[in-house]
Design a protein around this motif. Structure first.
Motif, PDB file in Angstrom:
ATOM      1  N   LEU A   1       0.825  -1.202   0.000  1.00 38.05           N
ATOM      2  CA  LEU A   1       0.000   0.000   0.000  1.00 38.05           C
ATOM      3  C   LEU A   1       0.861   1.254   0.000  1.00 38.05           C
ATOM      4  O   LEU A   1       0.535   2.249  -0.672  1.00 38.05           O
ATOM      5  N   ARG A   2       1.963   1.213   0.737  1.00 37.69           N
ATOM      6  CA  ARG A   2       2.858   2.370   0.767  1.00 37.69           C
ATOM      7  C   ARG A   2       3.421   2.648  -0.614  1.00 37.69           C
ATOM      8  O   ARG A   2       3.470   3.793  -1.063  1.00 37.69           O
ATOM      9  N   GLN A   3       3.844   1.579  -1.308  1.00 43.43           N
ATOM     10  CA  GLN A   3       4.420   1.737  -2.635  1.00 43.43           C
ATOM     11  C   GLN A   3       3.376   2.217  -3.652  1.00 43.43           C
ATOM     12  O   GLN A   3       3.703   2.926  -4.601  1.00 43.43           O
ATOM     13  N   ALA A   4       2.120   1.834  -3.437  1.00 47.29           N
ATOM     14  CA  ALA A   4       1.061   2.237  -4.364  1.00 47.29           C
ATOM     15  C   ALA A   4       0.751   3.726  -4.262  1.00 47.29           C
ATOM     16  O   ALA A   4       0.265   4.332  -5.215  1.00 47.29           O
ATOM     17  N   GLY A   5       1.019   4.312  -3.103  1.00 45.20           N
ATOM     18  CA  GLY A   5       0.739   5.731  -2.922  1.00 45.20           C
ATOM     19  C   GLY A   5      -0.750   6.015  -2.892  1.00 45.20           C
ATOM     20  O   GLY A   5      -1.574   5.128  -2.645  1.00 45.20           O
ATOM     21  N   GLN A   6      -1.111   7.250  -3.197  1.00 45.70           N
ATOM     22  CA  GLN A   6      -2.513   7.658  -3.114  1.00 45.70           C
ATOM     23  C   GLN A   6      -3.364   7.101  -4.249  1.00 45.70           C
ATOM     24  O   GLN A   6      -4.590   7.171  -4.204  1.00 45.70           O
ATOM     25  N   GLU A   7      -2.735   6.524  -5.268  1.00 46.88           N
ATOM     26  CA  GLU A   7      -3.492   5.886  -6.338  1.00 46.88           C
ATOM     27  C   GLU A   7      -4.212   4.650  -5.821  1.00 46.88           C
ATOM     28  O   GLU A   7      -5.307   4.317  -6.274  1.00 46.88           O
ATOM     29  N   GLY A   8      -3.598   3.970  -4.851  1.00 42.08           N
ATOM     30  CA  GLY A   8      -4.205   2.779  -4.283  1.00 42.08           C
ATOM     31  C   GLY A   8      -4.172   1.592  -5.228  1.00 42.08           C
ATOM     32  O   GLY A   8      -3.725   1.698  -6.372  1.00 42.08           O
ATOM     33  N   LEU A   9      -4.648   0.448  -4.720  1.00 44.68           N
ATOM     34  CA  LEU A   9      -4.653  -0.782  -5.512  1.00 44.68           C
ATOM     35  C   LEU A   9      -5.906  -1.592  -5.238  1.00 44.68           C
ATOM     36  O   LEU A   9      -6.477  -1.531  -4.146  1.00 44.68           O
ATOM     37  N   HIS A  10      -6.319  -2.376  -6.230  1.00 46.18           N
ATOM     38  CA  HIS A  10      -7.405  -3.345  -6.063  1.00 46.18           C
ATOM     39  C   HIS A  10      -6.876  -4.506  -5.238  1.00 46.18           C
ATOM     40  O   HIS A  10      -5.688  -4.821  -5.256  1.00 46.18           O
ATOM     41  N   VAL A  11      -7.752  -5.170  -4.501  1.00 50.24           N
ATOM     42  CA  VAL A  11      -7.330  -6.263  -3.623  1.00 50.24           C
ATOM     43  C   VAL A  11      -6.622  -7.368  -4.405  1.00 50.24           C
ATOM     44  O   VAL A  11      -5.710  -8.025  -3.875  1.00 50.24           O
TER      45      VAL A  11
ATOM     46  N   GLU B   1      -8.056  -0.558  12.367  1.00 51.62           N
ATOM     47  CA  GLU B   1      -7.051   0.068  13.222  1.00 51.62           C
ATOM     48  C   GLU B   1      -6.565   1.412  12.693  1.00 51.62           C
ATOM     49  O   GLU B   1      -5.691   2.042  13.294  1.00 51.62           O
ATOM     50  N   GLY B   2      -7.115   1.859  11.553  1.00 56.98           N
ATOM     51  CA  GLY B   2      -6.791   3.176  11.032  1.00 56.98           C
ATOM     52  C   GLY B   2      -5.540   3.264  10.190  1.00 56.98           C
ATOM     53  O   GLY B   2      -5.038   4.353   9.908  1.00 56.98           O
ATOM     54  N   TYR B   3      -5.011   2.106   9.751  1.00 57.10           N
ATOM     55  CA  TYR B   3      -3.810   2.112   8.929  1.00 57.10           C
ATOM     56  C   TYR B   3      -4.104   2.149   7.429  1.00 57.10           C
ATOM     57  O   TYR B   3      -3.250   2.532   6.643  1.00 57.10           O
ATOM     58  N   ALA B   4      -5.273   1.703   7.047  1.00 57.29           N
ATOM     59  CA  ALA B   4      -5.641   1.663   5.627  1.00 57.29           C
ATOM     60  C   ALA B   4      -7.053   2.180   5.448  1.00 57.29           C
ATOM     61  O   ALA B   4      -7.821   2.284   6.416  1.00 57.29           O
ATOM     62  N   MET B   5      -7.393   2.519   4.229  1.00 60.90           N
ATOM     63  CA  MET B   5      -8.733   2.980   3.938  1.00 60.90           C
ATOM     64  C   MET B   5      -9.128   2.508   2.546  1.00 60.90           C
ATOM     65  O   MET B   5      -8.266   2.222   1.701  1.00 60.90           O
ATOM     66  N   ARG B   6     -10.421   2.403   2.317  1.00 59.86           N
ATOM     67  CA  ARG B   6     -10.928   2.011   1.007  1.00 59.86           C
ATOM     68  C   ARG B   6     -11.638   3.190   0.382  1.00 59.86           C
ATOM     69  O   ARG B   6     -12.401   3.901   1.036  1.00 59.86           O
ATOM     70  N   ASP B   7     -11.364   3.412  -0.900  1.00 61.46           N
ATOM     71  CA  ASP B   7     -12.033   4.505  -1.609  1.00 61.46           C
ATOM     72  C   ASP B   7     -13.538   4.265  -1.627  1.00 61.46           C
ATOM     73  O   ASP B   7     -13.982   3.151  -1.953  1.00 61.46           O
TER      74      ASP B   7
ATOM     75  N   PRO C   1     -13.281  -0.016  -5.691  1.00 63.96           N
ATOM     76  CA  PRO C   1     -12.736  -1.088  -4.843  1.00 63.96           C
ATOM     77  C   PRO C   1     -11.221  -1.021  -4.735  1.00 63.96           C
ATOM     78  O   PRO C   1     -10.512  -1.983  -5.024  1.00 63.96           O
ATOM     79  N   ARG C   2     -10.700   0.120  -4.328  1.00 67.58           N
ATOM     80  CA  ARG C   2      -9.251   0.296  -4.211  1.00 67.58           C
ATOM     81  C   ARG C   2      -8.896   0.663  -2.777  1.00 67.58           C
ATOM     82  O   ARG C   2      -9.607   1.435  -2.129  1.00 67.58           O
ATOM     83  N   TYR C   3      -7.791   0.131  -2.320  1.00 66.33           N
ATOM     84  CA  TYR C   3      -7.323   0.373  -0.961  1.00 66.33           C
ATOM     85  C   TYR C   3      -6.028   1.176  -1.000  1.00 66.33           C
ATOM     86  O   TYR C   3      -5.220   1.040  -1.910  1.00 66.33           O
ATOM     87  N   ARG C   4      -5.833   1.996   0.020  1.00 67.93           N
ATOM     88  CA  ARG C   4      -4.597   2.754   0.134  1.00 67.93           C
ATOM     89  C   ARG C   4      -4.312   3.035   1.595  1.00 67.93           C
ATOM     90  O   ARG C   4      -5.173   2.826   2.465  1.00 67.93           O
ATOM     91  N   LEU C   5      -3.100   3.487   1.879  1.00 69.76           N
ATOM     92  CA  LEU C   5      -2.764   3.845   3.245  1.00 69.76           C
ATOM     93  C   LEU C   5      -3.629   5.008   3.709  1.00 69.76           C
ATOM     94  O   LEU C   5      -3.954   5.898   2.923  1.00 69.76           O
ATOM     95  N   ALA C   6      -3.979   4.998   4.973  1.00 67.24           N
ATOM     96  CA  ALA C   6      -4.674   6.142   5.543  1.00 67.24           C
ATOM     97  C   ALA C   6      -3.772   7.367   5.438  1.00 67.24           C
ATOM     98  O   ALA C   6      -2.546   7.250   5.511  1.00 67.24           O
ATOM     99  N   VAL C   7      -4.361   8.521   5.259  1.00 69.91           N
ATOM    100  CA  VAL C   7      -3.584   9.737   5.008  1.00 69.91           C
ATOM    101  C   VAL C   7      -2.559   9.988   6.099  1.00 69.91           C
ATOM    102  O   VAL C   7      -1.404  10.308   5.840  1.00 69.91           O
TER     103      VAL C   7
END
Length: 256
Positions: A25-35, A59-65, A69-75
């Motif tokens: 998720l960190r490497q994907a950045g704000q673009e996020g990735l599909h599961v 736990e607040g480490y990730a979020m889903r758009d 259906p894309r996930y990314r790190l929480a801001v």
């Protein structure tokens, strides 16, 4: 709860799986990735990736758009992480953008991760047909793909040979690539100064890659450009390699 099952899903193994997903998720950045891409990059089953993502969101480490259906790190988490990969993306994203704007094709920032090449970032060009050969977080054996081949060939020759031997079995999944063929590709890349790969990982696609060395001269990163084969005649391949070098501020190789 079944104690045997619980034990298998606890401890260092569980932590490592969660950390792998966070890294993807960190490497994907704000673009996020599909599961599906997250599971592939982390080496997990899709159902397992879903379970870990659920916990990371709780736990607040990730979020889903909300709209995809894309996930990314929480801001808050993303803004606090400043690893070498994050620094590389921050530093070289404008370079990739300039390359894609100039050529119209997609560009990719790749690093070495053990015996693999790992996509850190990509920029999409303006040409109507874009070749998105890999997603952010995608891994493949070092030497597969133009950026991975550029990195492999830039290694000290004994280290490159060891890496090819290590990945020999994995290469077979890419058009039946053999150890001898990969050694030849690496030799040609050293002679040329930049890599060219066509019809390997993705049929009908050709990529040009240039390795980027650190202050000690060791190859850590590579930038590649991919497009359909009909857009990549030999003259344009050279133009692309020289443009990447110019944008990286590297001197061009001497011509004989």
């Amino acid at each position: 709860m079944n104690k045997k099952t619980g034990a298998a899903e606890s401890g260092p193994s569980t932590l490592r799986k969660g950390l792998r997903i966070l890294d993807v998720l960190r490497q994907a950045g704000q673009e996020g990735l599909h599961v599906v891409d997250i599971a592939d990059a982390a080496g997990l089953q899709r159902s397992t990736a879903y379970r870990y993502l659920d916990v990371l969101m709780e736990e607040g480490y990730a979020m889903r758009d909300p709209d995809s259906p894309r996930y990314r790190l929480a801001v808050a988490v993303a803004s606090s992480v400043d690893t070498p990969h994050v620094q590389a993306v921050r530093r070289l994203r404008p370079v990739l953008r300039q390359i894609s704007d100039a050529l119209g094709d997609s560009s990719f920032l790749i690093c070495r991760s053990g015996g693999d090449s790992l996509c850190l970032h990509r920029e999409i060009g303006t040409y109507p047909v874009q070749v998105l050969t890999v997603t952010i977080g995608h891994r493949q054996p070092l030497g597969v793909g133009s950026a991975g081949l550029a990195l492999l060939a830039a290694l000290p020759e004994n280290e490159a040979r060891e890496m090819i031997e290590q990945n020999t079995a994995a290469y077979r999944a890419y058009g039946g690539m053999t150890m001898a063929q990969m050694c030849k590709l690496a030799d040609n890349t050293r002679t040329r100064g930049w890599s060219v790969v066509g019809n390997s990982a993705v049929p009908g696609v050709l990529g040009v890659g240039v390795a980027l060395r650190d202050e000690t001269g060791y190859p850590r990163l590579a930038i590649s450009v991919s497009s359909t084969i009909d857009r990549m005649p030999a003259q344009r391949q050279r133009i692309i390699a020289e443009l990447i070098r110019e944008q990286l501020g590297r001197p061009r190789p001497r011509r004989s």
